[in-house]
Design a protein around this motif. Structure first.
Motif, short mmCIF file in Angstrom:
data_model
loop_
_atom_site.label_atom_id
_atom_site.label_comp_id
_atom_site.label_asym_id
_atom_site.label_seq_id
_atom_site.Cartn_x
_atom_site.Cartn_y
_atom_site.Cartn_z
N LEU A 108 18.32 -35.97 17.10
CA LEU A 108 17.80 -37.10 17.76
C LEU A 108 18.54 -37.15 19.04
CD1 LEU A 108 16.12 -39.61 17.49
CD2 LEU A 108 18.16 -40.95 16.58
N SER A 109 17.83 -36.83 20.15
CA SER A 109 18.17 -36.89 21.67
C SER A 109 17.53 -38.00 22.51
CB SER A 109 18.11 -35.59 22.40
OG SER A 109 18.40 -35.65 23.68
N ARG A 110 18.27 -39.22 22.81
CA ARG A 110 17.57 -40.14 23.56
C ARG A 110 18.38 -40.66 24.74
NH1 ARG A 110 17.58 -45.04 19.84
NH2 ARG A 110 15.79 -45.76 21.04
N LYS A 111 17.68 -41.25 25.68
CA LYS A 111 18.19 -41.48 26.81
C LYS A 111 19.31 -42.56 26.76
CE LYS A 111 17.10 -43.26 31.57
NZ LYS A 111 16.11 -43.62 32.51
N ASP A 112 20.47 -42.58 27.38
CA ASP A 112 21.74 -43.45 27.39
C ASP A 112 22.27 -43.56 26.14
OD1 ASP A 112 21.42 -43.61 30.15
OD2 ASP A 112 20.09 -45.31 30.13
N ILE A 124 29.21 -37.23 22.43
CA ILE A 124 29.56 -38.55 22.86
C ILE A 124 30.03 -38.10 24.47
CG2 ILE A 124 30.43 -40.62 22.98
CD1 ILE A 124 30.65 -40.48 19.82
N LYS A 125 29.39 -38.87 25.49
CA LYS A 125 30.09 -38.66 26.72
C LYS A 125 30.90 -40.02 26.92
CE LYS A 125 26.04 -36.39 28.89
NZ LYS A 125 25.08 -36.35 30.12
N LEU A 126 32.06 -39.79 27.47
CA LEU A 126 33.09 -40.55 27.64
C LEU A 126 33.09 -41.25 28.76
CD1 LEU A 126 36.12 -38.67 26.08
CD2 LEU A 126 34.96 -40.37 24.96
N ALA A 127 33.31 -42.66 28.98
CA ALA A 127 33.20 -43.28 30.22
C ALA A 127 34.32 -44.50 30.05
CB ALA A 127 31.80 -43.83 30.61
N LYS A 128 34.68 -44.87 31.56
CA LYS A 128 35.60 -46.11 31.63
C LYS A 128 34.64 -47.55 30.94
CE LYS A 128 38.25 -48.79 34.81
NZ LYS A 128 38.76 -48.85 36.09
N GLY A 129 35.56 -48.17 30.09
CA GLY A 129 34.89 -49.21 29.32
C GLY A 129 34.06 -48.78 28.16
N GLY A 130 33.91 -47.59 27.76
CA GLY A 130 33.28 -47.39 26.87
C GLY A 130 33.77 -47.81 25.32
N PRO A 131 33.21 -47.52 24.23
CA PRO A 131 33.88 -47.83 22.95
C PRO A 131 35.04 -46.84 22.56
CG PRO A 131 31.61 -47.12 22.76
CD PRO A 131 31.78 -47.45 24.08
N LEU A 132 34.83 -45.62 23.03
CA LEU A 132 35.85 -44.57 22.59
C LEU A 132 36.74 -44.18 23.77
CD1 LEU A 132 33.81 -42.33 20.24
CD2 LEU A 132 35.55 -44.03 19.88
N GLY A 133 36.88 -44.89 24.91
CA GLY A 133 37.76 -44.56 26.04
C GLY A 133 37.27 -43.58 26.93
#
Length: 279
Positions: A139-143, A163-172
């Motif tokens: 299952l590949s979906r935008k964002d 999962i791509k990590l990002a500032k403010g994201g749920p996993l840091g």
């Protein structure tokens, strides 16, 4: 990433040490605790249950049942979008987009049969085997995180989220922060498994388990992670469920080995020479 620093970070957050002591003290305490405690021989046992997403997903579901569960999840996620449009062109566009997402999930099926697949060149290699009635749906979906659903004998037994990590994201923003957040979520620091190229382990892994599910947090570089959820029952029996084993890549072809060995000796040795002189 050094294991001691990672373990110290897990302890600091899980036991509330970060606000009262310096990182060096935390690391020293972690080393002392690790030296005093016996080595962890299995995944850390969580104090809170491990949840799958969506909640309707259960281990052992068939491909059809998982498809129906994803359909319902997509229907729920599209409801707010439908509420913003009136019947007409925009609604028909939403209908088409929703149907395409559902169909795309079903079309994503890859079977691991006789022929190699493109996934062999990705980090997912090693998560499946060939000629053992295994396949995958993605299952590949935008964002949204990409989710891979693994089946063996048409039973769901593993899900991996990329999962791509990002500032403010749920996993840091990095692997250490993700490890801390999951340790907090599960109520205990996970078992840390460092890379071991000799065994085919090329990334740091941290794992936990509860009564039904095994979880692996997998390092995927500096800005990404993967989380693998596996059915404990299937994992315990995986060897028997995979009777067909992969051929060793460095094994010598039998024909080549025969050519190197040369012809087999004559199985019938000649009779011993008669050294007696004829009279």
């Amino acid at each position: 990433m050094k294991v001691n620093k990672l373990w110290a970070a897990l302890l600091a957050t899980t036991f509330g040490l970060a606000a009262t002591v310096t990182p060096m003290v935390v690391e020293a305490q972690a080393k002392k605790k690790a030296a005093a405690a016996p080595a962890m021989t299995g995944p850390a046992v969580t104090k809170k249950p491990i949840a799958l997403d969506p909640a309707s997903i259960k281990w052992g579901m068939t491909t059809k049942q998982v498809g129906e569960a994803i359909d319902k999840q997509l229907d729920e996620e599209y409801k707010p979008l439908y509420q913003k449009v009136s019947p007409g062109v925009k609604m028909r566009e939403l209908d088409a987009a929703l149907l395409e997402e559902k169909n795309s999930f079903r079309r994503s099926k890859i079977e691991f049969g006789k022929l190699p697949v493109a996934l062999d060149s990705t980090p997912l290699r090693g998560e499946y085997s060939y000629l053992n009635k295994e396949w995958i749906l993605t299952l590949s979906r935008k964002d949204k995180p990409t989710r891979h659903f693994f089946f063996i004998q048409d039973k769901l037994w593993k899900i991996i989220e990329e999962i791509k990590l990002a500032k403010g994201g749920p996993l840091g923003t990095n692997f250490q922060e993700s490890a801390v957040k999951l340790s907090t979520q599960y109520g205990t620091p996970g078992r840390i498994i460092p890379p071991n190229p000799d065994l085919g382990w090329f990334a740091t892994v941290i794992d936990w388990k509860d009564a039904t599910t095994h979880v692996r947090l997998i390092e995927r570089g500096e800005t990404a992670i993967a989380i693998a959820y596996e059915d404990n029952a299937t994992l315990q029996n995986i060897e028997s469920l995979r009777p067909n084993k992969p051929k060793q890549e460095d094994a010598i072809d039998p024909a080549v080995a025969a050519a190197i060995r040369g012809p087999d000796p004559d199985p019938t040795p000649p009779p011993p020479a008669d050294n007696k002189k004829k009279k």
